[in-house]
Design a protein around this motif. Sequence first.
Motif, short mmCIF file in Angstrom:
data_model
loop_
_atom_site.label_atom_id
_atom_site.label_comp_id
_atom_site.label_asym_id
_atom_site.label_seq_id
_atom_site.Cartn_x
_atom_site.Cartn_y
_atom_site.Cartn_z
N THR A 415 0.82 -1.21 0.00
CA THR A 415 0.00 0.00 0.00
C THR A 415 0.85 1.26 0.00
O THR A 415 0.32 2.35 -0.11
CB THR A 415 -0.92 0.04 1.24
N VAL A 416 2.17 1.13 0.16
CA VAL A 416 3.07 2.29 0.12
C VAL A 416 4.03 2.06 -1.03
O VAL A 416 4.90 1.20 -0.94
CB VAL A 416 3.84 2.47 1.45
N ALA A 417 3.87 2.79 -2.11
CA ALA A 417 4.70 2.61 -3.29
C ALA A 417 5.57 3.83 -3.51
O ALA A 417 5.53 4.80 -2.76
CB ALA A 417 3.82 2.34 -4.51
N GLY A 418 6.38 3.78 -4.55
CA GLY A 418 7.29 4.88 -4.81
C GLY A 418 6.57 6.12 -5.34
O GLY A 418 7.08 7.22 -5.26
N LYS A 419 5.39 5.97 -5.88
CA LYS A 419 4.64 7.10 -6.42
C LYS A 419 3.97 7.88 -5.29
O LYS A 419 3.40 7.30 -4.38
CB LYS A 419 3.57 6.59 -7.40
N GLY A 420 4.05 9.20 -5.35
CA GLY A 420 3.44 10.02 -4.32
C GLY A 420 1.94 9.81 -4.24
O GLY A 420 1.27 9.57 -5.24
N ASP A 421 1.39 9.94 -3.04
CA ASP A 421 -0.04 9.71 -2.83
C ASP A 421 -0.59 10.85 -1.98
O ASP A 421 -0.29 10.94 -0.79
CB ASP A 421 -0.28 8.37 -2.14
N GLN A 422 -1.36 11.74 -2.60
CA GLN A 422 -1.96 12.86 -1.88
C GLN A 422 -3.45 12.63 -1.66
O GLN A 422 -4.22 13.56 -1.47
CB GLN A 422 -1.76 14.15 -2.69
N GLY A 423 -3.87 11.36 -1.66
CA GLY A 423 -5.28 11.06 -1.48
C GLY A 423 -5.75 11.35 -0.07
O GLY A 423 -4.98 11.58 0.85
N LEU A 424 -7.06 11.35 0.08
CA LEU A 424 -7.69 11.61 1.38
C LEU A 424 -8.16 10.31 1.99
O LEU A 424 -8.98 9.61 1.39
CB LEU A 424 -8.87 12.56 1.20
N PRO A 425 -7.68 9.94 3.19
CA PRO A 425 -8.21 8.73 3.85
C PRO A 425 -9.71 8.88 4.09
O PRO A 425 -10.17 9.90 4.62
CB PRO A 425 -7.43 8.67 5.17
N ALA A 426 -10.47 7.90 3.70
CA ALA A 426 -11.93 7.99 3.79
C ALA A 426 -12.40 7.76 5.22
O ALA A 426 -11.84 6.95 5.95
CB ALA A 426 -12.57 6.96 2.86
N LEU A 427 -13.43 8.51 5.60
CA LEU A 427 -14.09 8.24 6.87
C LEU A 427 -14.83 6.91 6.78
O LEU A 427 -15.17 6.44 5.69
CB LEU A 427 -15.08 9.36 7.20
N LEU A 428 -15.07 6.33 7.94
CA LEU A 428 -15.82 5.07 7.97
C LEU A 428 -17.23 5.26 7.44
O LEU A 428 -17.88 6.27 7.76
CB LEU A 428 -15.89 4.54 9.40
N PRO A 429 -17.73 4.33 6.66
CA PRO A 429 -19.15 4.36 6.28
C PRO A 429 -20.02 4.23 7.53
O PRO A 429 -19.58 3.75 8.58
CB PRO A 429 -19.30 3.15 5.35
N PRO A 430 -21.26 4.62 7.45
CA PRO A 430 -22.12 4.64 8.65
C PRO A 430 -22.25 3.28 9.35
O PRO A 430 -22.14 3.20 10.58
CB PRO A 430 -23.48 5.12 8.10
N SER A 431 -22.48 2.22 8.60
CA SER A 431 -22.70 0.92 9.24
C SER A 431 -21.47 0.43 9.99
O SER A 431 -21.56 0.07 11.17
CB SER A 431 -23.16 -0.11 8.21
N PRO A 432 -20.28 0.38 9.36
CA PRO A 432 -19.09 -0.02 10.12
C PRO A 432 -18.79 0.92 11.29
O PRO A 432 -18.30 0.47 12.33
CB PRO A 432 -17.97 0.01 9.07
N ARG A 433 -19.09 2.21 11.11
CA ARG A 433 -18.82 3.14 12.21
C ARG A 433 -19.71 2.85 13.41
O ARG A 433 -19.27 2.88 14.55
CB ARG A 433 -19.02 4.58 11.74
N ARG A 434 -20.98 2.57 13.16
CA ARG A 434 -21.88 2.24 14.27
C ARG A 434 -21.44 0.95 14.95
O ARG A 434 -21.48 0.86 16.19
CB ARG A 434 -23.32 2.12 13.75
N ALA A 435 -21.03 -0.04 14.17
CA ALA A 435 -20.57 -1.30 14.77
C ALA A 435 -19.32 -1.07 15.60
O ALA A 435 -19.19 -1.61 16.72
CB ALA A 435 -20.31 -2.33 13.67
N ALA A 436 -18.36 -0.29 15.07
CA ALA A 436 -17.14 -0.02 15.83
C ALA A 436 -17.44 0.76 17.09
O ALA A 436 -16.88 0.48 18.16
CB ALA A 436 -16.14 0.74 14.95
N ALA A 437 -18.34 1.74 16.99
CA ALA A 437 -18.68 2.54 18.16
C ALA A 437 -19.38 1.71 19.22
O ALA A 437 -19.16 1.89 20.43
CB ALA A 437 -19.56 3.73 17.75
N ALA A 438 -20.25 0.77 18.79
CA ALA A 438 -20.96 -0.07 19.76
C ALA A 438 -20.02 -0.95 20.57
O ALA A 438 -20.32 -1.32 21.70
CB ALA A 438 -21.98 -0.94 19.02
N LEU A 439 -18.87 -1.27 20.00
CA LEU A 439 -17.90 -2.08 20.73
C LEU A 439 -16.87 -1.22 21.44
O LEU A 439 -16.50 -1.51 22.59
CB LEU A 439 -17.18 -3.02 19.75
#
Length: 710
Positions: A415-439
Amino acid sequence: MTARGIARAAAGVALLAAVLLPWHAGAQASPLAALLPSQPWLWPGTLALAIGVATTLRPGHGRLLVAAVCVAILLFALQGLAIGLPATSWGVAQDIFGDGVRQAAFGPGAVVVLAAAVIMLATGLAMGGAMKGDASVAIIAVGGAVAIAAFVILPLIRVLADVFVADGGFSPAAALSRIGAAEAWTLGCLAGAPRCGVVWNTLLLATLTGLLSTAIGLALALLESRGGLRQTGLFRAMAVLPLITPPFVVSLALIVLFGRTGLVSTALWELFDIPRSRWIYGLPGVLIAQCLSQAPIAFLLLSAALRAIAPSLEEAAGTMGAQPARVFATVTLPLLRPAIANAVLLGFVESLGDFGNPLVLGGEFDVLATRIFFAIAGARHEPGRAAALAILLLGLTLAVFWLQERWVGRRQYVTVAGKGDQGLPALLPPSPRRAAAALAYPWVAFTFLVYAIILFGAFVHDIGRFDLTPTWRHFIEGFAVERTAFGLFFRGAAWDSLFTTLRVAAISAPITAFVGILLAWLFARAEFRGKSALSFVTLLTFAIPGTVLGVAYITAFNVPPIEITGTGMILVICFVFRNMPVGVRGGLAALAQIDRSLEEASATMGGDAATTLRRVVLPLLRPALVAALAYAFVQAMTAVSAVIFLVSARHNLATAYIVGRVEAGEMSLAIAYSSVLILIMLAVIVVIDRLVGKARLGRRAAAPLVRVGG
């Protein structure tokens, strides 16, 4: 520096040590003075080493250098082993080595000469074409192999050999009987008997701990990295707080809360008429305590892995029409597979080796670690039985290693290559976020409650007997300081053990982290014969129960040629080789996400392995280095099982002092001391995080993942 230059430098160091330093511990004479006719036992090894030194002066002769140094190391090792031979063997030893073998253990001269010889051996192999001629790779591989052989394999062989000893003789039948004993394998609990064998109990507990601690760590890491939290620093602090818990303290807090007369049990009985019980003593209590201990490790590993994922991979899936939840399930989670597998493995193996929590909370739920401890430290002292149980414990660990490798497989996770990466890390989608928060949120609240009890117990007279009178006397007894005419006088009873613990941890933690990362890079990037065996043996130390490792060190290092029992050095060595696999596993998980093209570009520009490692790889491994440093330091501050037999009056550790206070019934003093350790370790971890920093991957803050297209 070329391989020949390194070999010449090592040869010079060996010659200086031979001239200036005493060969034996406590001796005054140097090896040069020992080469008199009255003590000829160093002649053969010195002659072989001299031949090796001579070969470094002329081009070629790599094979001759290797052969000469191997002979020298072998002869010096045989001379050292002859020191510890029993009296009945002295006749043969004297015929071979002379009376000089009766002298003391290896001293500074022997250590420096042997270390230089190992470096010469490694460079000789590189000069002969091994490991692609790279001296740096050869030194790491050969040095690591020699160190692991001396401080892991030989002590383990010494202690495990006891399984074949019965009535003073060699007995394979006794070994089979011990390994197949009913206490280990019985399934009587399925037929109504009170309990099952300790192997099944241990396997059940370790499996649940590995899975649950990883699930909790993943939920915490997802919320911290992708949850859009405002107070990530506070959340991260609460997530890693159990990592810095001294032994027995969490178990004691759980008893205070949920024991038969605990605060929660009493409140439930008085308010809701729920009967009091002893449910905390057994599998549930031990599982909760171990998950509290292991979830922070999983959190650190998974948090580092999440930060290393290239946001462009998730953005690419989004631009192709994938829903955010599908991107998370098909891109993010699969890229976390190596880190998840490592987290499960670490939780499983740590559960196997833990005996503190089962000792306090186990009740009638016995596990292998506690049985081994009592077999060694109990009144009967059965080293053969302990060795047999240790072999079973090793078998369980090797099995989970195999399963982990099968699950991760040979897929690519770069996931880390020689090419630069200025992308934006995505926030969790609602369903996984609710599951993670519940735990995660209930777990953080529970963690806060446990540590509130710990801190509260330090400021009351006796929380164990519910005498809640406020007092400072526990801190005064342990950490009183007086100002005298000669300066400050640390009068408290806990100062000596605290200062010793800080020194040992400060020395062992950087060595542990650095060596672990070096070996991880070696296993992930270098190709040489014996790599699989070296990798297996390196990770084997994690499978050794702490009590067995402590007894193995006493057995191996209480007599010459390496006689270090009772010194601070044995504590440092024990911590380094005990905790090194964490750095290795964390480094391997991080390296699995770094493209080899980065290192290949460095090599194309003329950088050797050492330069590439220093200037390219290590900066990208900063999260793994932070995790390894923090874990090594905390383990050195809080470990008890591996060092309980190694401490001495001069070199006592905080954990041994706390255990002594618990055994003496001084629970509040033990909790007060633990509170001080928690504050110290929090401060040190913050400093480590600030000094080492984070890997700079050129990315911005997290942003929602937007689907493009129909």
